[in-house]
Scaffold this motif. Structure first.
Motif, PDB file in Angstrom:
ATOM      1  N   ASN A  50     -41.926 -15.390  -3.863  1.00  0.00           N
ATOM      2  CA  ASN A  50     -41.696 -14.253  -4.759  1.00  0.00           C
ATOM      3  C   ASN A  50     -42.128 -14.594  -6.185  1.00  0.00           C
ATOM      4  O   ASN A  50     -42.744 -13.786  -6.867  1.00  0.00           O
ATOM      5  CB  ASN A  50     -40.218 -13.845  -4.755  1.00  0.00           C
ATOM      6  CG  ASN A  50     -39.827 -13.066  -3.526  1.00  0.00           C
ATOM      7  OD1 ASN A  50     -40.532 -13.073  -2.509  1.00  0.00           O
ATOM      8  ND2 ASN A  50     -38.699 -12.393  -3.587  1.00  0.00           N
ATOM      9  N   GLU A  51     -41.786 -15.796  -6.628  1.00  0.00           N
ATOM     10  CA  GLU A  51     -42.191 -16.232  -7.979  1.00  0.00           C
ATOM     11  C   GLU A  51     -43.705 -16.243  -8.141  1.00  0.00           C
ATOM     12  O   GLU A  51     -44.225 -15.855  -9.183  1.00  0.00           O
ATOM     13  CB  GLU A  51     -41.647 -17.632  -8.268  1.00  0.00           C
ATOM     14  CG  GLU A  51     -40.338 -17.634  -8.978  1.00  0.00           C
ATOM     15  CD  GLU A  51     -39.932 -19.042  -9.397  1.00  0.00           C
ATOM     16  OE1 GLU A  51     -40.793 -19.853  -9.789  1.00  0.00           O
ATOM     17  OE2 GLU A  51     -38.727 -19.322  -9.310  1.00  0.00           O
ATOM     18  N   LEU A  53     -45.856 -14.408  -6.488  1.00  0.00           N
ATOM     19  CA  LEU A  53     -46.305 -13.014  -6.524  1.00  0.00           C
ATOM     20  C   LEU A  53     -46.019 -12.392  -7.893  1.00  0.00           C
ATOM     21  O   LEU A  53     -46.842 -11.642  -8.420  1.00  0.00           O
ATOM     22  CB  LEU A  53     -45.635 -12.212  -5.407  1.00  0.00           C
ATOM     23  CG  LEU A  53     -46.093 -12.577  -3.997  1.00  0.00           C
ATOM     24  CD1 LEU A  53     -45.197 -11.918  -2.961  1.00  0.00           C
ATOM     25  CD2 LEU A  53     -47.547 -12.225  -3.760  1.00  0.00           C
ATOM     26  N   LEU A  54     -44.882 -12.731  -8.468  1.00  0.00           N
ATOM     27  CA  LEU A  54     -44.579 -12.239  -9.815  1.00  0.00           C
ATOM     28  C   LEU A  54     -45.596 -12.751 -10.827  1.00  0.00           C
ATOM     29  O   LEU A  54     -46.009 -12.021 -11.734  1.00  0.00           O
ATOM     30  CB  LEU A  54     -43.172 -12.648 -10.241  1.00  0.00           C
ATOM     31  CG  LEU A  54     -42.039 -11.838  -9.621  1.00  0.00           C
ATOM     32  CD1 LEU A  54     -40.690 -12.479  -9.953  1.00  0.00           C
ATOM     33  CD2 LEU A  54     -42.067 -10.398 -10.081  1.00  0.00           C
ATOM     34  N   TRP A  68     -47.819  -6.639  -5.509  1.00  0.00           N
ATOM     35  CA  TRP A  68     -46.634  -5.791  -5.492  1.00  0.00           C
ATOM     36  C   TRP A  68     -46.321  -5.341  -4.062  1.00  0.00           C
ATOM     37  O   TRP A  68     -45.175  -5.384  -3.627  1.00  0.00           O
ATOM     38  CB  TRP A  68     -46.842  -4.591  -6.411  1.00  0.00           C
ATOM     39  CG  TRP A  68     -45.759  -3.553  -6.378  1.00  0.00           C
ATOM     40  CD1 TRP A  68     -45.872  -2.268  -5.952  1.00  0.00           C
ATOM     41  CD2 TRP A  68     -44.401  -3.691  -6.800  1.00  0.00           C
ATOM     42  NE1 TRP A  68     -44.682  -1.605  -6.077  1.00  0.00           N
ATOM     43  CE2 TRP A  68     -43.752  -2.459  -6.601  1.00  0.00           C
ATOM     44  CE3 TRP A  68     -43.648  -4.747  -7.327  1.00  0.00           C
ATOM     45  CZ2 TRP A  68     -42.411  -2.254  -6.901  1.00  0.00           C
ATOM     46  CZ3 TRP A  68     -42.317  -4.535  -7.629  1.00  0.00           C
ATOM     47  CH2 TRP A  68     -41.709  -3.301  -7.425  1.00  0.00           C
ATOM     48  N   GLU A  70     -47.081  -6.835  -1.326  1.00  0.00           N
ATOM     49  CA  GLU A  70     -46.570  -8.001  -0.606  1.00  0.00           C
ATOM     50  C   GLU A  70     -45.125  -8.302  -1.015  1.00  0.00           C
ATOM     51  O   GLU A  70     -44.287  -8.623  -0.177  1.00  0.00           O
ATOM     52  CB  GLU A  70     -47.461  -9.215  -0.878  1.00  0.00           C
ATOM     53  CG  GLU A  70     -47.071 -10.452  -0.128  1.00  0.00           C
ATOM     54  CD  GLU A  70     -47.138 -10.318   1.384  1.00  0.00           C
ATOM     55  OE1 GLU A  70     -46.270 -10.912   2.064  1.00  0.00           O
ATOM     56  OE2 GLU A  70     -48.037  -9.622   1.887  1.00  0.00           O
ATOM     57  N   LEU A  71     -44.841  -8.189  -2.281  1.00  0.00           N
ATOM     58  CA  LEU A  71     -43.483  -8.448  -2.774  1.00  0.00           C
ATOM     59  C   LEU A  71     -42.481  -7.445  -2.187  1.00  0.00           C
ATOM     60  O   LEU A  71     -41.353  -7.810  -1.859  1.00  0.00           O
ATOM     61  CB  LEU A  71     -43.465  -8.400  -4.305  1.00  0.00           C
ATOM     62  CG  LEU A  71     -42.218  -8.895  -5.012  1.00  0.00           C
ATOM     63  CD1 LEU A  71     -41.945 -10.362  -4.706  1.00  0.00           C
ATOM     64  CD2 LEU A  71     -42.350  -8.696  -6.516  1.00  0.00           C
ATOM     65  N   ARG A  74     -40.621  -8.164   1.046  1.00  0.00           N
ATOM     66  CA  ARG A  74     -39.650  -9.259   1.018  1.00  0.00           C
ATOM     67  C   ARG A  74     -38.321  -8.811   0.438  1.00  0.00           C
ATOM     68  O   ARG A  74     -38.175  -7.698  -0.036  1.00  0.00           O
ATOM     69  CB  ARG A  74     -40.204 -10.398   0.173  1.00  0.00           C
ATOM     70  CG  ARG A  74     -41.518 -10.896   0.723  1.00  0.00           C
ATOM     71  CD  ARG A  74     -42.166 -11.801  -0.252  1.00  0.00           C
ATOM     72  NE  ARG A  74     -43.422 -12.274   0.298  1.00  0.00           N
ATOM     73  CZ  ARG A  74     -43.926 -13.443   0.028  1.00  0.00           C
ATOM     74  NH1 ARG A  74     -43.288 -14.263  -0.776  1.00  0.00           N
ATOM     75  NH2 ARG A  74     -45.067 -13.796   0.552  1.00  0.00           N
ATOM     76  N   LEU A  76     -36.304  -8.610  -2.399  1.00  0.00           N
ATOM     77  CA  LEU A  76     -36.410  -8.681  -3.854  1.00  0.00           C
ATOM     78  C   LEU A  76     -35.042  -8.966  -4.469  1.00  0.00           C
ATOM     79  O   LEU A  76     -34.041  -8.389  -4.048  1.00  0.00           O
ATOM     80  CB  LEU A  76     -36.895  -7.347  -4.418  1.00  0.00           C
ATOM     81  CG  LEU A  76     -38.350  -6.998  -4.220  1.00  0.00           C
ATOM     82  CD1 LEU A  76     -38.576  -5.542  -4.543  1.00  0.00           C
ATOM     83  CD2 LEU A  76     -39.212  -7.865  -5.087  1.00  0.00           C
ATOM     84  N   ASP A  80     -36.092 -10.404  -9.929  1.00  0.00           N
ATOM     85  CA  ASP A  80     -37.493 -10.033  -9.683  1.00  0.00           C
ATOM     86  C   ASP A  80     -37.771  -8.658 -10.283  1.00  0.00           C
ATOM     87  O   ASP A  80     -38.759  -8.459 -11.002  1.00  0.00           O
ATOM     88  CB  ASP A  80     -37.807  -9.978  -8.185  1.00  0.00           C
ATOM     89  CG  ASP A  80     -37.730 -11.323  -7.484  1.00  0.00           C
ATOM     90  OD1 ASP A  80     -37.850 -12.367  -8.157  1.00  0.00           O
ATOM     91  OD2 ASP A  80     -37.555 -11.320  -6.251  1.00  0.00           O
TER      92      ASP A  80
END
Length: 107
Positions: A50-51, A53-54, A68, A70-71, A74, A76, A80
């Protein structure tokens, strides 16, 4: 000339194993859009957290929609969503709505 040198350096570097943390570091530090995109594409292809992707969402506008999407697949965290609300105007409203949907955020 600088662009050509950086392109060549990335070509050499990309032949090696590079950790996700190292790729994020490069994304944040490299200001040349074309190279930043190449680094981010590599990161997207090696099981980003996640990090990670951020990091892409914050620094690589052209890959923001893909990261986004993809995130969203998951789990969140509120952090995030808050990061996106604070830093990414184009996703602010949708992230805010997702955060509000959760109800109680923090006391």
């Amino acid at each position: 000339m600088l662009l050509a040198k950086l392109e060549e350096l990335w070509k050499k570097l990309s032949r090696h194993k590079i950790s996700n943390d190292e790729l994020c570091y490069l994304i944040v530090r490299i200001k040349i859009k074309s190279i930043r995109e190449k680094v981010a594409r590599r990161l997207l292809n090696q099981e980003p957290s996640n990090e990670d992707l951020l990091c892409i969402i914050l620094y690589v506008e052209s890959l923001r929609p893909k990261a986004w999407k993809e995130l969203l697949k998951r789990r969140l965290t509120n952090d995030d969503l808050c990061c996106i609300i604070e830093n990414v105007e184009s996703l602010r409203e949708v992230a805010w709505k997702k955060l509000l949907k959760r109800g109680k955020i923090r006391e």
